[in-house]
Design an enzyme around this catalytic site. Structure first.
Site: not given
Ligand code: PEP
Ligand code: MG
Length: 690
Positions: A337, A650
Site C-alpha cells: 500500500h 464520459c
Molecule cells: C459508462 O458506462 O461509460 C460510465 C461512464 O458510467 P460507469 O462507468 O460509472 O458505469
C-alpha cells in the site's frame, strides 16, 4: 496472470434446490451455498479486496469460508488467514456460505470478485477492457519490477545497486535509515502495578473496536486496516497474552501484533509478507487509544532519501510532509500500500534493495531512479550535477504542463471543448482542480456510498456534496444520480445480484422504483448546489418516457424545497447518459426531452457487444473501436446535432488518444476523463501530441 477463467457459478452444495423448500412446503434457509469464481484482478485477494469482501458481510446472518476448490478453507473474517492463502488473478476460489443470507451474500461476494476491486491492470498483450474506473492513464502503469529471479537480494557493485522499480521519479540526497518499529513497548495501559486482567481485556476490546470504527470511515487503506483489526485471531492472541497476567492491554496488544507481523514477514510469498507492515500500522493506531504513540519518522527529513525495511501507507505522507525526496525499501512489493500511496504523491521509490544499503554510512549521497529501481551510491560530482539539473527540468516541465492545462481548449474552427473530470470522491475533486479540469462531467455518486453500512440521509448527502462542490467552486459540475446495481452493489441497499444486475433494475430504473431515495438525493444536490453551477444526470436511461419521469422527479424535489423554504438552487440542466443501445438508436426521442446527453461508452460498449465489462474472458470484445460502436456513436451524434442537444462523452473512450479527436470531430463539446488524464487530453486536442 488473470485468465478468462470460468464464469462465476453458484452451485448449491449437498441437495441443491431442494434445500430451499422442505418436504412440508415451508420455506427454509438453504444449508450451504457454494460458489466457485475466478479472481480477475492480477494481485488477487490481498488486504484491501478482502476488506471489501468482509464489508459485504456487514450484519448479514451468514458464515463464509473461502479457499481453493478441494483445498483447505478459512473463515472470511480472518483477514490475515485469507491473505495467507495467496490467491492471485487467474486462481479459482471457492466460497461456501451458510446461514439465512447465504445466497444474497454469495452473489454479492461473487460480484465483488469478478468486478476486480477497481484494480485495472490487465495481462500484457490484451486490449484493455472498458471497466468502471479504469482511467487509461493508469493502464499498464504498474512499474516493471525487476525482481531477482532467483529470489536473492541485489548486491552493491561499483557503487550501483539494481533494486526494483517502485514509484517513478528521480531523487538525490543523503541516505538516512529509518528505525524499525520498537519490538516492545512499556505502555502504561489503563492499569497500574496491580493489573486487573478483566479491566485490561475490556479496555483492549474497546480500543480495538473504537479504532476499527474510526478507520472504517477513512481512505481505502484505512478501511483495509479496519478489517485487519476485526481479525478474530489477532484479537484472541492479545487477550490470551493478557490472561497470562502481568502485562498491560497496550503491551499485550503490541506483542500480539509483533508476533503476527513477524510471521507474515517470514512468508515466502511477497504479497503475504508485504502485509506485515499493514498489521503493524493498524496495531499502532490501536496503541494511540492508550496514549502510546509510535512515531519512528524523524521530524526533519528535508532533502533526504530514506532507507527502511518497509513502510505503512500512513507513513508515506508523513515522510513527504517532513521533506523526504525519495524512499528505498529493503523489502516491499509493488503491491504494498505504501507504494501505491507514494505513486499518488509523486514520491520516487525503489523496492527490494535488500540489506546492502544498511552498511553504508548515514549521510552518504545516493541517486534513486524510481522508474528502474537503480541506485547509485556516492555519485561523482558530475553525476550528481546531471541528476540535479534533470530533476529541476522535470519539475519545471510538470509545472508548465499543469499551468497549460488550466486554460480551456479552443479548436482551430473556433469551437470550445471542455475537458472535465470524472470523479467519485473529495480527493478526486481536489485532483481534478489541480490537474486543470474545466469542471466535472461525471460525479459518480454511488461511489460516495458504495461501502457504507447504512445509507446516508438527505442531510448527510448534502454535507458530502457540499464538501466536493466547495473544492470545485464555480466550475460546472454534472452530478449523476445514484447508479446502483450491475457491478456496483451498494452495500446498504442490499441489492440482489440478478434482479439488480446489468440487465435488471439498475441505475435510473432502480431510482424510479424507489422514489423516496431519488427525492432525498435530488433535494441534497439542490441544497448543496447553492452558490454552484450544478446539473443533474440520470444513468442507464433506455427510453424517453424514463427521462420525462426523471424530469418530473427533479421538478418535484425543487418544488418541495420551495414549499419548505429550504435554501437551494435548482439544477442548471437536466441530462441523461447514453449507455444503452436503445437510447443511442432512439437518441432523437431522448434528445427531445433532455438538456444534454453524455455518452457512457463503458456500458454502451458492454451492452452493444453483449459482453460483461467485468469478465476477463470477454475483454477482447469490449472494443470501443468496433464497427458497431462507431456506428452507434455516429448515429447518436447526428441525432443530437440535429436536435441542437449538446453531447458530452464520459466513458473511458473520452480519454483514449485514438478516439478523443474523432469524438470532437463528431461535434462532441465535452470530454470527461479521469483527473490524471486531463493535461494529456488537453495537449492532444491542442495538437501538441500525436
Ligand atoms: C459508462 O458506462 O461509460 C460510465 C461512464 O458510467 P460507469 O462507468 O460509472 O458505469
Ligand atoms: Mg455506466
Amino acid at each position: 496472470e488473470p485468465s478468462g477463467g470460468p464464469a462465476p457459478t453458484t452451485l448449491p452444495a449437498g441437495s441443491p434446490a431442494d434445500s430451499a423448500v422442505a418436504a412440508d412446503g415451508m420455506e427454509q434457509a438453504p444449508e450451504q451455498i457454494t460458489a466457485t469464481v475466478s479472481v480477475v484482478n492480477p494481485l488477487g485477494l490481498h488486504a484491501r479486496p478482502v476488506a471489501a469482501l468482509i464489508r459485504a458481510l456487514s450484519d448479514r446472518d451468514v458464515e463464509v469460508r473461502i479457499g481453493r476448490p478441494g483445498g483447505p478453507s478459512v473463515d472470511l473474517r480472518s483477514v490475515l488467514r485469507v491473505v495467507a492463502l495467496a490467491l492471485r488473478g487467474g486462481d479459482v476460489v471457492e466460497i461456501t456460505a451458510g446461514g439465512r443470507d447465504a445466497a444474497l451474500t454469495t452473489a454479492a461476494l461473487t460480484a465483488l470478485i469478478t468486478g476486480g476491486f477497481g484494480e485495472a491492470e490487465r495481462p500484457a498483450g490484451r486490449r484493455p477492457a472498458v471497466g468502471m474506473g479504469v482511467p487509461p492513464a493508469r493502464m499498464g502503469n504498474a512499474p516493471a519490477a525487476r525482481r531477482p529471479l532467483d529470489g536473492t537480494a541485489p548486491t552493491l557493485k561499483n557503487g550501483s545497486l539494481a533494486a526494483s522499480a517502485g514509484a517513478p521519479g528521480l531523487a538525490i540526497g543523503p541516505l538516512v535509515r529509518l528505525d524499525r518499529a520498537p519490538v516492545q513497548i512499556t505502555g502504561n495501559g489503563s492499569g497500574s502495578a496491580n493489573l486487573d486482567v478483566d479491566g485490561e481485556k475490556s479496555a483492549l476490546t474497546i480500543a480495538i473496536d473504537a479504532t476499527a470504527g474510526r478507520l472504517a470511515h477513512g481512505n481505502e487503506f484505512e478501511v483495509a486496516h479496519a478489517a485487519l483489526l476485526g481479525d478474530p485471531e489477532l484479537r484472541s492472541d492479545a487477550l490470551r497474552r493478557l490472561d497470562q497476567g502481568g502485562t498491560t492491554a497496550a503491551a499485550a496488544w503490541w506483542s500480539a501484533v509483533g508476533a503476527m507481523a513477524d510471521s507474515l514477514a517470514a512468508d515466502p510469498d511477497e504479497l503475504v509478507a508485504a502485509r506485515a507492515v499493514d498489521v503493524r500500522e493498524a496495531g499502532t493506531a490501536v496503541l494511540a487509544e492508550f496514549g502510546v504513540v509510535v512515531d519512528r519518522i524523524p521530524l526533519d527529513l528535508a532533502g533526504k532519501v530514506v532507507f527502511a525495511d518497509d513502510l505503512g501507507p500512513g507513513e508515506v505522507p508523513v515522510l513527504v510532509e517532513r521533506g523526504a525526496v525519495g524512499v528505498v525499501l529493503s523489502r516491499g512489493s509493488a503491491t504494498a500500500h505504501a507504494v501505491i500511496v507514494a505513486r499518488g504523491l509523486g514520491l520516487p521509490m525503489a523496492l527490494r534493495a535488500g540489506d546492502a544499503l544498511g552498511t553504508i554510512a548515514p549521510g552518504t549521497p545516493v541517486i534513486l531512479d524510481g522508474d528502474t529501481g537503480l541506485l547509485t551510491v556516492d555519485p561523482t560530482p558530475e553525476e550528481a550535477d546531471r541528476v540535479t539539473s534533470l530533476i529541476s527540468d522535470q519539475a519545471a516541465g510538470e509545472v508548465a504542463r499543469r499551468a497549460a492545462a488550466q486554460g480551456s481548449v479552443r479548436l482551430a474552427d473556433g469551437r470550445e471543448v471542455l475537458v472535465v473530470a470524472n470523479i467519485g470522491s473529495l480527493a478526486d475533486a481536489r485532483a481534478a482542480v489541480s490537474a486543470g479540469a474545466d469542471g466535472v462531467g461525471l460525479l459518480r455518486t454511488e461511489l460516495l456510498v458504495l461501502d457504507r453500512d447504512t445509507y446516508p440521509d438527505e442531510d448527510a448527502q448534502t454535507d458530502d456534496l457540499q464538501a466536493i462542490f466547495e473544492v470545485l467552486g464555480d466550475r460546472p459540475i454534472v452530478v449523476r444520480v445514484l447508479d446502483a446495481g450491475g457491478d456496483k452493489p451498494v452495500t446498504a441497499l442490499a441489492l440482489d445480484a440478478e434482479h439488480n444486475g446489468f440487465l435488471g433494475v439498475r441505475g435510473l430504473r432502480y431510482l424510479l422504483a424507489h422514489p423516496d431515495l431519488l427525492q432525498a438525493q435530488l433535494r441534497a444536490i439542490c441544497r448543496a448546489g447553492l452558490g454552484h453551477r450544478v446539473s443533474v444526470m440520470a444513468p442507464m436511461v433506455t427510453i424517453a418516457a424514463e427521462v420525462v419521469a426523471f424530469r418530473s422527479a427533479v421538478d418535484r424535489a425543487v418544488q418541495s424545497l420551495v414549499d419548505e423554504g429550504i435554501g437551494h438552487r435548482p439544477p442548471e440542466k437536466v441530462g441523461v447518459m447514453i449507455e444503452v443501445p436503445a437510447a443511442a438508436l432512439a437518441a432523437d426521442e431522448i434528445c427531445a426531452v433532455s438538456d444534454f446527453v453524455s455518452v457512457g461508452s463503458n456500458d454502451l460498449t458492454s451492452y452493444t457487444m453483449a459482453a460483461d465489462r467485468t469478465l476477463a474472458g470477454v475483454a477482447e470484445l469490449l472494443d470501443p473501436g468496433s464497427t458497431a460502436l462507431q456506428r452507434l456513436l455516429d448515429q447518436l451524434c447526428s441525432f443530437a446535432l440535429a436536435a441542437g442537444t449538446p453531447v458530452a462523452v464520459c466513458g473511458e473512450i473520452a480519454g483514449m488518444a485514438e478516439f478523443a479527436i474523432g469524438l470532437v470531430d463528431r461535434g462532441v463539446h465535452e470530454l470527461s476523463v479521469a483527473p490524471a488524464r486531463i493535461p494529456f487530453v488537453k495537449e492532444l486536442l491542442r495538437g501538441q501530441r500525436g
